[in-house]
Design a protein around this motif. Structure first.
Motif, short mmCIF file in Angstrom:
data_model
loop_
_atom_site.label_atom_id
_atom_site.label_comp_id
_atom_site.label_asym_id
_atom_site.label_seq_id
_atom_site.Cartn_x
_atom_site.Cartn_y
_atom_site.Cartn_z
N UNK A 103 0.83 -1.21 0.00
CA UNK A 103 0.00 0.00 0.00
C UNK A 103 0.87 1.26 0.00
N UNK A 104 2.07 1.18 0.58
CA UNK A 104 2.97 2.33 0.57
C UNK A 104 3.54 2.56 -0.83
N UNK A 105 3.91 1.46 -1.48
CA UNK A 105 4.42 1.56 -2.86
C UNK A 105 3.34 2.11 -3.79
N UNK A 126 -0.96 4.26 11.90
CA UNK A 126 -0.16 3.04 11.94
C UNK A 126 0.16 2.45 10.59
N UNK A 127 -0.25 3.12 9.49
CA UNK A 127 0.04 2.57 8.17
C UNK A 127 1.26 3.22 7.53
N UNK A 303 -5.34 5.19 2.81
CA UNK A 303 -5.25 3.74 2.99
C UNK A 303 -5.96 3.36 4.28
N UNK A 304 -6.74 2.27 4.23
CA UNK A 304 -7.42 1.76 5.42
C UNK A 304 -6.81 0.43 5.83
N UNK A 667 -5.91 2.34 -1.61
CA UNK A 667 -5.13 1.17 -2.01
C UNK A 667 -5.91 0.30 -2.99
N UNK A 668 -5.31 0.07 -4.13
CA UNK A 668 -5.90 -0.80 -5.15
C UNK A 668 -4.80 -1.71 -5.66
N UNK A 669 -4.86 -3.02 -5.29
CA UNK A 669 -3.80 -3.94 -5.72
C UNK A 669 -3.62 -4.00 -7.23
#
Length: 875
Positions: A103-105, A126-127, A303-304, A667-669
């Motif tokens: 999610x960071x990338x 915390x993310x 991001x969740x 966030x979307x994989x």
């Protein structure tokens, strides 16, 4: 004609390869206008400096199949460009002391791909907003877009940001304005390009004038941006000094990043003001945000916890269990608590009688309550210090008005050093102190909280597993030392390690390493609430005292409850229900859990991560300090009402915020699905292959093939300008942590840069090849670099793209089979290309490239160029 720049001077760096666009004769000398696609420049050069070459397009169309090992050279050239572009677009392969999460990338990739750098990063607590910021800066540095940075933070976090950027991202150039340097006149700003500054220091008129003279910044970042407050009252706007500071700085940068987990806080006007800071040109749209909430998708990224996964698509969090362990205290301890409450009431009353000037007294009373809830030794020592101050035997300490400027991670440790007036708060205080000190001293011999902690909890944990690791939290160093002595008495010297705010970073790191190696216990103050990750060796936490700020508890748990934790996290909370303040604390945490369950339960997609998302948001919105301060005076019933009122307000704000943020980018994989998928194995494949190509000897490999012991040949030593020939190198970040002499082959490594430079060079070849590939059958595979610029011609985005042109003319962009093939040895095939077919295949690739340039373009991104890198036939 395609040409290569060959400078007359040997010390000049070549401009690379380009295409002649025009020719001229001027002053009797022949010159050519060369378009260099890679740097994005057109330059008039003398003909004698140009060497004619045959580029990828020419070689493919005429059917030049390359040398015998052309498939391998094609593979390494492709890997070099792919690795470099992936790092440029994510920052994830730079010199990081972290293992970036998907999610960071994706967040960094999304922001860089958007074509603008004006975003509110609103990740759940915390993310890793700090890590995402560091990765973003690393990616901009890779692009050459990072010359001047201003990072504005709350007063207590300047040092933390400096440490994080230095130790985790090797950006040691950041200096703190007002601590590491001062500015006496505007020209001195030329010496400081990477600056961290306290928001409250900058907002003062004299410092604001100074920073306004600093000139333009490439990027300005505000941490905890919800502190930038502008409220609307009817038609009137009331902007705080902090907001005015941000508005002034906005005029000196084209890129503004705001960081806040709770930017909305139930106040639509305040949230809209932040969006206007980011995009002043879209003010009218933002004013009508309630009617078009979808516009925040281009301004806010969130991001969740409930959504983020690891690289394999598994949820990051394995779940946690929280257990409350009540410890009933002695009759004498109850009597002491009553007498202490009496002391506190008199102190609060004395402070209230003085009005504003009495705030310091109220603050001292609140600190004593927190110390008493922590341990009998903590309050005992504080009372002794107070008496010594009154009797003139104690000097030094931190004054009340200095507390806010201290590093917030170690707040409790500063409270222990609080400087108090050398006169009585109320008449008879000294006599009451003598009685309290004597009673507290007597309680140390029968401390049932400590004995219950060791006998009921720790002994049971180690009874199940003698090697178990236990993380223990307390707010105070006095309590920390007390617990350490008790544990070492029972379990032996060397069983306990400590980390606290008095320790430099290196000592903390060494203590953590010993804990993970041999010790059973790590006792941490709030220093452990930031920046340490213990999830690989520990899954049990004990809160010896509960923090009054619920957000601190969320942060504590985050040390274990994070990516890489293979076990369910177990959290034990100690509390003494027989004391007044602990009854209030218990009430508060119980009510928080009820509200969180209520909010999470209404969702059809309930999971444990969702509950933690809501807990983090709620805790950050909840201000309970004032309520708890008033509890001594108002009693439990009124306190219960106040807690409920505060929670209702926080609940309403949380609901509004969650509803609006459904429209934010997140966030979307699959977001990077159109990109060539690059991972750690590609880096290993490139390094191992290039070692072989350049005759760099791998003497041996250890640690299951993760550590390479290499010997450089003399030719490579000469090119690199190094005298050493032997190195230990790795691409595994975990190995480097405990091996200071091991060289990390990330994208900042001098050796990795050398390998990349060699593979990308014209003389390395790999521009054309015939490839045997069982997954990609028939047709051709071509690669290029696509580039976009902004409306002023500055490059904003690059992509390395592969096109599989099938025999029927269909084109697949960045096929997964190509990404997989890059990890394996390339086999050169045999084939006789036909020029007419080559032209047709290449034409289809050109159309696909042009379509991609068009698809990505938007108001911020405009096509710049397309540079063909290589072409191959698939046998």
């Amino acid at each position: 004609m395609e040409v290569q720049d060959v400078p007359h001077s040997r010390v000049r760096v070549s401009l690379g390869e380009g295409v002649i666009e025009r020719v001229r004769t001027i002053g009797g000398r022949d010159q050519a206008l060369v378009d260099f696609l890679q740097p994005g420049r057109q330059v008039w050069l003398p003909y004698e400096n140009l060497r004619q070459i045959k580029g990828a397009r020419h070689r493919f169309i005429v059917g030049d199949t390359g040398p015998e090992d052309s498939a391998e050279r094609f593979r390494f050239k492709s890997l070099a460009h792919a690795l470099e572009m992936w790092n440029e677009n994510t920052g994830s392969l730079s010199h990081l002391e972290i293992d970036p999460l998907p999610h960071q990338i994706h967040l960094v990739h999304h922001i860089l791909a958007s074509g603008h750098l004006n975003w509110l990063i609103a990740d759940d607590v915390g993310l890793g907003k700090t890590i995402e910021t560091g990765m973003l800066l690393a990616a901009l540095k890779q692009r050459g877009h990072l010359r001047r940075v201003l990072l504005v933070t709350p007063a207590g976090l300047t040092k933390q940001w400096q440490e994080e950027l230095n130790y985790k991202f090797k950006m040691g150039e950041f200096q703190i304005y007002g601590e590491d340097f001062m500015i006496n006149e505007p020209r001195h700003w030329k010496m400081f390009d990477f600056v961290i500054a306290s928001i409250d220091r900058l907002k003062s008129p004299e410092n604001l004038e100074q920073v306004q003279q600093a000139g333009k910044w490439d990027i300005v970042i505000f941490d905890e941006a919800h502190r930038l407050s502008r409220r609307q009252y009817g038609m009137k706007l009331d902007a705080s000094q902090r907001f005015q500071l941000a508005a002034n700085l906005r005029r000196n940068t084209d890129a503004l990043i705001l960081l806040s987990a709770t930017p909305h806080q139930g106040m639509q006007d305040k949230f809209q003001a932040l969006l206007e800071l980011l995009h002043p040109e879209r003010k009218e749209e933002i004013t009508t945000l309630a009617l078009n909430p979808e516009i925040i998708g281009d301004m806010v990224f969130r991001n969740n916890k409930a959504d983020v996964t690891d690289a394999e698509g598994n949820f990051l969090f394995k779940g946690k269990t929280t257990r409350s362990l009540p410890v009933h205290v002695s009759k004498e301890a109850k009597e002491f608590d009553k007498r202490l409450q009496d002391y506190l009431k008199k102190g609060y009353a004395a402070g209230a009688a003085l009005g504003f000037k009495g705030n310091a007294i109220g603050f001292v009373m609140t600190v004593y309550r927190k110390l008493a809830a922590s341990s009998v030794v903590a309050i005992h020592q504080a009372l002794i210090n107070r008496k010594a101050r009154l009797e003139g035997e104690m000097l030094g300490g931190i004054k009340f008005d200095e507390i806010e400027s201290q590093d917030q991670r170690f707040f409790g440790e500063w409270e222990e050093q609080l400087y108090t007036d050398a006169k009585e708060f109320f008449e008879g205080e000294l006599e009451l102190l003598d009685e309290l000190i004597a009673e507290a001293d007597g309680l140390r011999g029968d401390d049932r909280k400590l004995t219950g902690f060791i006998d009921q909890l720790i002994s049971e944990i180690l009874g199940s597993n003698p090697n178990e690791k236990v993380l223990i939290f307390t707010e105070y160093r006095t309590t920390q030392a007390y617990i350490r002595d008790a544990l070492e008495t029972r379990f032996g010297e060397g069983s306990v390690e400590l980390i606290n705010g008095s320790m430099p970073h290196t000592q903390r790191r060494d203590a953590i390493a010993r804990f993970e190696d041999t010790a059973n216990f790590l006792i941490s103050t709030e220093a452990g609430g930031e920046g340490i990750n213990l999830q690989r060796k520990c899954h049990i936490m004990v809160n010896f005292d509960l923090p009054w700020n619920p957000m601190r508890l969320v942060q504590r748990i985050g040390r274990l409850y994070r990516y890489g934790q293979k076990k369910r996290v177990v959290v034990f909370n100690l509390h003494s229900p027989d004391t007044a303040d602990e009854q209030v604390m218990d009430l508060m945490y119980t009510r928080i859990d009820q509200v969180v369950d209520d909010l999470a339960g209404v969702s059809t997609e309930y999971n444990e991560q969702l509950r933690d998302d809501i807990l983090g948001e709620l805790a950050d919105l909840l201000d309970v300090n004032q309520i708890l301060e008033q509890a001594t005076v108002e009693g439990v019933t009124r306190t219960q009402e106040r807690i409920s009122e505060a929670l209702e307000r926080a609940k309403a704000a949380t609901e509004k915020q969650r509803e609006l943020f459904e429209h934010a980018a997140g966030f979307d994989p699959n977001e990077t699905g159109s990109s060539l998928r690059i991972d750690h194995q590609h880096g290993v494949a490139f390094v191992v292959g290039m070692f072989r190509m350049l005759s760099i000897e791998v003497v041996e490999t250890t640690y299951e093939g993760r550590l390479f012991h290499i010997r450089l040949p003399e030719a490579v030593q000469h090119e690199l300008g190094v005298e050493r020939s032997r190195y230990e190198v790795t691409l595994d970040r975990d190995l480097v942590v405990n091996r200071p002499n091991t060289h990390m082959l990330d994208l900042d490594s001098f050796l990795m840069q050398y390998l990349l430079r060699k593979a990308k060079s014209y003389d390395f070849m790999g521009l054309s090849a015939v490839i045997e590939n069982h997954s990609l059958k028939g047709g051709a595979l071509l690669t290029s670099l696509l580039r976009w610029q902004n409306d002023q011609g500055n490059r904003m985005r690059q992509e390395y793209t592969a096109y599989w042109v099938k025999p029927n003319g269909d084109v697949q962009t960045n096929p997964d089979a190509f990404a997989e093939w890059l990890k394996t040895n390339g086999v050169t095939g045999t084939l006789t290309p036909i020029r007419e077919k080559n032209q047709a295949l290449f034409k289809q690739a050109e159309l696909a490239a042009d379509k991609r340039l068009q698809t990505v373009s938007n108001i911020h991104l405009h096509p710049e160029n397309n540079q063909w890198i290589s072409g191959a036939w698939l046998a």
